[in-house]
Design a protein around this motif. Sequence first.
Motif, PDB file in Angstrom:
ATOM      1  N   ARG A  66      -5.340  -4.863   7.659  1.00 57.39           N
ATOM      2  CA  ARG A  66      -6.446  -3.897   7.716  1.00 57.39           C
ATOM      3  C   ARG A  66      -6.077  -2.636   6.946  1.00 57.39           C
ATOM      4  NH1 ARG A  66      -3.350  -3.642  12.042  1.00 57.39           N
ATOM      5  NH2 ARG A  66      -2.904  -1.664  13.043  1.00 57.39           N
ATOM      6  N   ARG A  67      -7.078  -1.954   6.505  1.00 56.21           N
ATOM      7  CA  ARG A  67      -6.908  -0.659   5.838  1.00 56.21           C
ATOM      8  C   ARG A  67      -7.361   0.431   6.805  1.00 56.21           C
ATOM      9  NH1 ARG A  67      -5.596  -1.111   0.680  1.00 56.21           N
ATOM     10  NH2 ARG A  67      -5.969  -3.103  -0.336  1.00 56.21           N
ATOM     11  N   VAL A  68      -6.624   1.527   6.801  1.00 55.02           N
ATOM     12  CA  VAL A  68      -6.980   2.674   7.634  1.00 55.02           C
ATOM     13  C   VAL A  68      -7.596   3.711   6.702  1.00 55.02           C
ATOM     14  CG1 VAL A  68      -6.110   4.475   9.159  1.00 55.02           C
ATOM     15  CG2 VAL A  68      -5.099   2.184   9.244  1.00 55.02           C
ATOM     16  N   PRO A  69      -8.864   4.092   6.941  1.00 52.46           N
ATOM     17  CA  PRO A  69      -9.501   5.073   6.064  1.00 52.46           C
ATOM     18  C   PRO A  69      -8.668   6.351   5.934  1.00 52.46           C
ATOM     19  CG  PRO A  69     -11.102   4.143   7.586  1.00 52.46           C
ATOM     20  CD  PRO A  69      -9.745   3.658   8.021  1.00 52.46           C
ATOM     21  N   GLY A  70      -8.511   6.793   4.711  1.00 52.95           N
ATOM     22  CA  GLY A  70      -7.782   8.020   4.448  1.00 52.95           C
ATOM     23  C   GLY A  70      -6.267   7.847   4.345  1.00 52.95           C
ATOM     24  N   GLU A  71      -5.767   6.639   4.606  1.00 53.59           N
ATOM     25  CA  GLU A  71      -4.329   6.379   4.501  1.00 53.59           C
ATOM     26  C   GLU A  71      -4.085   5.358   3.392  1.00 53.59           C
ATOM     27  OE1 GLU A  71      -2.352   5.372   8.125  1.00 53.59           O
ATOM     28  OE2 GLU A  71      -3.422   6.886   9.270  1.00 53.59           O
ATOM     29  N   PRO A  72      -2.987   5.530   2.652  1.00 59.87           N
ATOM     30  CA  PRO A  72      -2.690   4.558   1.591  1.00 59.87           C
ATOM     31  C   PRO A  72      -2.173   3.247   2.179  1.00 59.87           C
ATOM     32  CG  PRO A  72      -0.925   6.163   1.765  1.00 59.87           C
ATOM     33  CD  PRO A  72      -2.010   6.601   2.720  1.00 59.87           C
ATOM     34  N   GLY A  73      -2.340   2.173   1.416  1.00 58.93           N
ATOM     35  CA  GLY A  73      -1.774   0.881   1.802  1.00 58.93           C
ATOM     36  C   GLY A  73      -2.550   0.163   2.879  1.00 58.93           C
ATOM     37  N   VAL A  74      -1.885  -0.808   3.481  1.00 60.78           N
ATOM     38  CA  VAL A  74      -2.486  -1.655   4.517  1.00 60.78           C
ATOM     39  C   VAL A  74      -1.555  -1.724   5.718  1.00 60.78           C
ATOM     40  CG1 VAL A  74      -3.777  -3.054   2.854  1.00 60.78           C
ATOM     41  CG2 VAL A  74      -1.482  -3.771   3.549  1.00 60.78           C
ATOM     42  N   ARG A  75      -2.104  -2.204   6.830  1.00 62.49           N
ATOM     43  CA  ARG A  75      -1.340  -2.345   8.068  1.00 62.49           C
ATOM     44  C   ARG A  75      -1.625  -3.722   8.678  1.00 62.49           C
ATOM     45  NH1 ARG A  75       1.228   2.125   8.216  1.00 62.49           N
ATOM     46  NH2 ARG A  75       0.235   4.113   7.938  1.00 62.49           N
TER      47      ARG A  75
END
Length: 71
Positions: free
Chosen positions: A45-54
């Motif tokens: 998933r991507r977190v809006p406003g944060e780079p990369g994925v988790r």
Amino acid sequence: MSTDQHPHEPGLVVLDIAAADEATARTVTDTLDRLWATSGTAPVRRVPGEPGVRARLYADVRRRPEAPERS
């Protein structure tokens, strides 16, 4: 294993993975899946406003994954 963030037995872990891209996160989760009994390939998933994925993976480091049966 419980699905919350706090495993209730020794040997159970929750791994939060942060990676620059989806391919790297999948490589890590696939590798961990071969080492231990895990919850399987985690959704990335991507977190809006944060780079990369988790991704989040649950693992039982006391057990190795079962080898597929040979025919």
